[in-house]
Design a protein around this motif. Sequence first.
Motif, short mmCIF file in Angstrom:
data_model
loop_
_atom_site.label_atom_id
_atom_site.label_comp_id
_atom_site.label_asym_id
_atom_site.label_seq_id
_atom_site.Cartn_x
_atom_site.Cartn_y
_atom_site.Cartn_z
N THR A 116 -29.65 -33.12 -6.27
CA THR A 116 -29.72 -34.52 -5.85
C THR A 116 -28.89 -34.75 -4.59
OG1 THR A 116 -30.08 -35.24 -8.13
CG2 THR A 116 -29.31 -36.90 -6.58
N ALA A 117 -27.69 -34.21 -4.58
CA ALA A 117 -26.85 -34.34 -3.38
C ALA A 117 -27.50 -33.65 -2.18
CB ALA A 117 -25.46 -33.76 -3.65
N GLY A 118 -28.11 -32.51 -2.40
CA GLY A 118 -28.79 -31.81 -1.32
C GLY A 118 -29.97 -32.60 -0.77
N GLY B 191 -28.58 -35.44 1.16
CA GLY B 191 -27.98 -34.93 2.40
C GLY B 191 -29.02 -34.58 3.45
N PHE B 192 -30.09 -33.90 3.03
CA PHE B 192 -31.15 -33.56 3.97
C PHE B 192 -31.90 -34.80 4.45
CE2 PHE B 192 -30.89 -29.18 2.20
CZ PHE B 192 -30.62 -28.53 3.39
N SER C 169 -39.97 -38.51 6.25
CA SER C 169 -39.44 -38.48 4.89
C SER C 169 -40.37 -39.10 3.86
CB SER C 169 -38.09 -39.19 4.83
OG SER C 169 -38.24 -40.58 5.06
N TYR C 170 -41.33 -39.93 4.26
CA TYR C 170 -42.20 -40.61 3.31
C TYR C 170 -43.67 -40.19 3.46
CZ TYR C 170 -44.28 -44.33 0.53
OH TYR C 170 -45.00 -45.02 -0.41
N TRP C 171 -44.18 -40.28 4.66
CA TRP C 171 -45.61 -40.04 4.86
C TRP C 171 -45.98 -38.57 4.86
CZ3 TRP C 171 -48.78 -43.71 3.79
CH2 TRP C 171 -48.37 -45.03 3.94
N LEU C 172 -45.22 -37.70 5.52
CA LEU C 172 -45.57 -36.28 5.54
C LEU C 172 -45.58 -35.65 4.14
CD1 LEU C 172 -43.91 -34.95 8.81
CD2 LEU C 172 -46.32 -35.43 8.37
N ALA D 282 -31.16 -36.88 12.76
CA ALA D 282 -31.95 -36.14 13.74
C ALA D 282 -32.92 -37.06 14.47
CB ALA D 282 -32.73 -35.01 13.05
N ALA D 283 -33.52 -38.00 13.74
CA ALA D 283 -34.43 -38.96 14.37
C ALA D 283 -33.67 -39.84 15.36
CB ALA D 283 -35.12 -39.82 13.32
#
Length: 173
Positions: A61-63, A66-67, A140-143, A74-75
Amino acid sequence: MILLYTDWPLAAAGRAAQRLRNWVTRGRRPPVTGLDKRLLDQRDTIRGVLGREWWQAVLLTAGRLGFDFGCLLAALRATGADPQPSLVLLAYSAAGIVALLPLTPGGLGIVEASLGGLLVLAGVQAGYAFLATLAYRIASYWLPLLAGPPAYLLFRHRYGRPVSRRATPDGDG
């Protein structure tokens, strides 16, 4: 961690949520009872399933979070913005809380508006904030949604069609 091993905080939260829900919906819906006991039963079920491997759930969950936060950073960097990561973390956390409100499926529109506005408050120029929010939500959502149909087809290829279960008169489905 405390909630996994101590009863009183979870039971108190359940009683408080039950009182609030019953107060808000008084007269319109039947009152909820036993929420504290249901929460403790569900917590015990989760604890039983996790067993000694609870640390893996915490680590994964933390990973994931974090990602996901790294994707937002990054965006932002890709747009040319250079905000303070701590302020972006606050905006990310607040947008995550807003996403918990079931106003739209997947928080569509609500998350974008709140995260973009919160990034502006965090010191990111408005154009960068909303462009980065859009890029972040696409990544994070669509891809990940695009992986659904191929995964379904692979599942069907490997395991075949689901077996239809007909309900019996005694309710044993």
